[in-house]
Design a protein around this motif. Structure first.
Motif, short mmCIF file in Angstrom:
data_model
loop_
_atom_site.label_atom_id
_atom_site.label_comp_id
_atom_site.label_asym_id
_atom_site.label_seq_id
_atom_site.Cartn_x
_atom_site.Cartn_y
_atom_site.Cartn_z
N ARG A 46 0.68 -1.07 -0.31
CA ARG A 46 0.23 -0.05 0.13
C ARG A 46 0.85 1.15 -0.12
O ARG A 46 0.78 2.67 -0.62
N ALA A 47 1.59 0.91 0.79
CA ALA A 47 2.84 2.25 0.78
C ALA A 47 3.67 2.38 -0.12
O ALA A 47 3.74 3.82 -0.96
N ALA A 48 3.50 1.88 -1.17
CA ALA A 48 4.60 1.95 -2.37
C ALA A 48 3.57 2.16 -4.24
O ALA A 48 3.91 3.32 -4.71
N VAL A 49 2.04 1.98 -3.29
CA VAL A 49 0.91 2.74 -4.30
C VAL A 49 0.61 3.97 -4.25
O VAL A 49 0.67 4.72 -5.00
N ASP A 50 1.26 3.88 -2.31
CA ASP A 50 0.65 6.10 -2.56
C ASP A 50 1.76 6.27 -2.47
O ASP A 50 1.80 7.49 -3.51
N ARG A 51 3.46 6.31 -2.88
CA ARG A 51 4.48 6.58 -3.07
C ARG A 51 4.33 6.64 -4.98
O ARG A 51 4.44 8.14 -5.84
N LEU A 52 3.80 5.85 -6.22
CA LEU A 52 3.44 5.49 -7.08
C LEU A 52 2.39 6.44 -7.49
O LEU A 52 3.02 7.34 -8.31
N ALA A 53 1.36 7.29 -6.71
CA ALA A 53 0.37 7.98 -6.88
C ALA A 53 1.20 9.00 -6.41
O ALA A 53 0.62 9.94 -7.65
N GLY A 54 1.84 9.84 -5.86
CA GLY A 54 2.56 10.67 -5.40
C GLY A 54 4.30 11.00 -6.54
O GLY A 54 3.70 11.90 -6.98
N HIS A 55 4.55 10.01 -7.35
CA HIS A 55 5.46 10.24 -8.36
C HIS A 55 4.41 10.52 -9.49
O HIS A 55 5.15 11.80 -10.32
N LEU A 56 3.29 10.69 -9.30
CA LEU A 56 2.14 11.74 -10.59
C LEU A 56 2.23 12.43 -10.22
O LEU A 56 1.34 13.08 -11.35
N GLY A 57 1.91 12.57 -9.45
CA GLY A 57 1.00 14.29 -8.67
C GLY A 57 0.11 13.72 -8.10
O GLY A 57 -0.75 15.09 -7.97
N TYR A 58 -0.51 12.58 -8.14
CA TYR A 58 -1.35 12.74 -7.08
C TYR A 58 -1.71 11.64 -5.62
O TYR A 58 -0.76 11.33 -5.25
N LYS A 59 -2.65 12.56 -5.05
CA LYS A 59 -2.62 11.87 -3.70
C LYS A 59 -4.01 10.71 -3.45
O LYS A 59 -5.25 11.20 -4.15
N LEU A 60 -3.71 9.91 -3.37
CA LEU A 60 -4.75 8.90 -2.91
C LEU A 60 -5.95 8.73 -1.41
O LEU A 60 -5.32 9.31 -0.41
N ILE A 61 -7.15 9.46 -1.29
CA ILE A 61 -7.65 9.20 -0.50
C ILE A 61 -8.99 8.29 -0.10
O ILE A 61 -9.83 8.30 -1.39
N HIS A 62 -9.10 7.45 0.25
CA HIS A 62 -9.92 6.65 0.95
C HIS A 62 -11.36 6.85 1.43
O HIS A 62 -11.09 7.91 2.60
N THR A 63 -12.33 6.97 1.07
CA THR A 63 -13.71 7.71 1.97
C THR A 63 -14.91 6.73 2.64
O THR A 63 -15.02 5.79 1.35
#
Length: 501
Positions: free
Chosen positions: A199-216
């Motif tokens: 999950r942490a790697a997925v967050d880093r991947l999204a951040g690398h592309l300029g996006y933030k993942l938010i669970h709701t």
């Protein structure tokens, strides 16, 4: 019919009766009005003159001639008497001339709700509008209507789009190198060491592309994720179904942006994009280089098993099975087939490049068809332990296949996930020593679709089941760029969650 064909038809010197192909149908107010005007003009009479003669106002007669008011029979009789014609002259369903036919078609097109929704002004149809302009306008309206019909995606359109997509996948052996390359580049960018992606790697991947993942917990029910392109946020559901599901959804959402997707123009493009993001997510969850190395070692040991892929990368059995179809033919030289079917045997997903013949309807579509009761994908439901993979050989009309199947229990019911290979390739697979075997003679009704004779003899003509037919089987696919999604609901959700300045 394409627009070029439609516009071409308008310029051919056809007889007026052929224009609208309305012979034998009831006339509409537009056609009646045009015939009234034609007869009046042929008689050399003015609008005011004729109106005075039959006792109505010129504006009332103009409304009749333009088709905006349906005349009473008494008015038509009075017009016939004044113009030395018969009532039947007005009631013919054929337009009086080619020009009138074009005017009628344009008037009808501009009265459609689809044109009203565009918010464009209507072109006044009058004698000053040149024939060439009239023909062009009619052609453009009919081309637009044809394009709208093609993108409406009725069930037939959806089945055709599925079939075309399956052909594309088969032609590529279900392997798409450009998507594999994009996934490998991203993994390298975040210094992924190999193995399962966290999950942490997925967050880093999204951040690398300029996006933030938010669970709701309040994601709109018609969506799997929502991307806020303005604020570079991707909203995902709370990961209640398991970590790998959350990772997969996140990477599918990211995939739209990495693969350069635009809002789909039609249902076919929508399906294609779904396949591409699923492939992209699988390529990140199970990187090509590592997964191929694992599979090649297993092939060398003659011990390939979908369960090993599932466990090695902490993914679902279905994801592992899909990924195997991506890589098996290109890297291992093994042709395969895949199915996901319901407990009733109905096909939800399927792929093959190994020659197996799936059941299909008259259009060639396989989705919604039932597979033979003798196939491994259905026989797995008969096993006492549904937590174990079940292997069996099946002799079919297209050859003998070895298959392995697992039951996937979901909130929507139980499904079978099945992977199979032709007999000559079974030597690479774990479970090839199974003694389970069956014979499928489908589509011969005597195989499994026709009831056994003793049973049929007792109940033929004495049963009347009420079929569970859902309305969506007959309706067009939901409208909009993204089928089934309510734009108002999405925009309200983004308004609620957008960061305040």
């Amino acid at each position: 019919m394409n627009s070029a064909t439609q516009i071409g038809r308008l310029t051919e010197p056809e007889a007026p009766d052929a224009e609208l192909d309305l012979a034998g149908s009831a006339p509409d107010p537009l056609t009646i009005g045009r015939r009234v005007r034609h007869v009046r003009q042929e008689a050399g009479r003015t609008l005011g003159d004729v109106a005075d003669a039959i006792g109505i106002s010129p504006s009332a007669l103009s409304l009749i001639e333009t088709g905006k008011r349906e005349p009473r029979l008494s008015v038509l009789a009075a017009l016939a008497k004044v113009l030395d014609a018969s009532v039947q002259d007005f009631l013919s369903s054929a337009p009086p001339s080619r020009r009138a036919a074009l005017e009628i078609r344009l008037e009808k097109a501009q009265r459609q709700e689809s044109y009203e929704a565009l918010g464009l002004p209507k072109v006044k149809v009058g004698p000053r509008l040149p024939d060439e302009a009239l023909e062009a306008l009619v052609g453009m309206h009919e081309a637009m209507a044809s394009a709208q019909a093609d993108s409406a995606a009725t069930p037939e359109h959806a089945r055709r789009a599925n079939g075309e997509l399956r052909e594309r996948m088969r032609a590529a052996d279900n392997y798409f190198g450009d998507i594999e390359a994009e996934a490998a580049t991203l993994l390298k960018a975040i210094n992924h060491p190999g193995g399962p992606i966290s999950r942490a790697a997925v967050d880093r991947l999204a951040g690398h592309l300029g996006y933030k993942l938010i669970h709701t917990s309040d994601l709109p029910g018609s969506t799997r994720s929502v991307s806020d392109l303005r604020n570079k946020r991707i909203y995902l559901p709370q990961p209640e179904a398991g970590q790998h599901d959350s990772r997969s959804l996140a990477m599918q959402a990211v995939g739209h942006h990495v693969l350069g997707h635009r809002p789909p123009a039609d249902y076919s493009e929508f399906l294609s994009q779904r396949v591409e993001i699923n492939y992209f997510a699988a390529a990140l969850l199970m990187p090509e280089k590592d997964t191929v190395a694992l599979l090649r070692t297993a092939k060398q040991d003659k011990d390939i098993a979908i369960e090993d892929l599932r466990d090695a990368y902490a993914v679902s059995y279905e994801t592992a099975a899909h990924r195997f179809t991506n890589l098996a033919t290109r890297h291992l030289g093994i042709p395969v087939h895949f199915m996901r079917i319901s407990q009733e045997g109905v096909i939800y997903k399927a792929y093959e490049n190994d020659g197996i013949v799936f059941p299909s309807d008259a259009t060639g579509a396989i989705e919604g068809q039932r597979v033979c009761r003798q196939w491994t994908a259905r026989r797995v439901f008969e096993q006492p332990d549904l937590t174990q993979a079940y292997q069996a050989y099946t002799d079919t009309r297209s050859g003998t296949y070895w298959c392995t199947a697992v039951v996937d229990r979901t909130s929507a019911g139980s499904f079978s996930v099945n992977v199979g290979v032709p007999y000559q390739h079974v030597k690479w697979m774990r479970g090839r020593d199974t003694q389970e075997r069956s014979v499928s003679r489908c589509p011969d009704p005597a195989c499994c679709t026709a009831p056994p004779q003793p049973l049929a003899g007792r109940w033929d003509g004495q049963a009347w089941p009420s079929a569970r037919v859902h309305s969506h089987l007959l309706a067009a696919m939901p409208p909009g760029v993204f089928p089934g999604v309510d734009d108002t609901e999405i925009y309200a959700f983004l308004d609620k969650h957008a960061p305040t300045d």
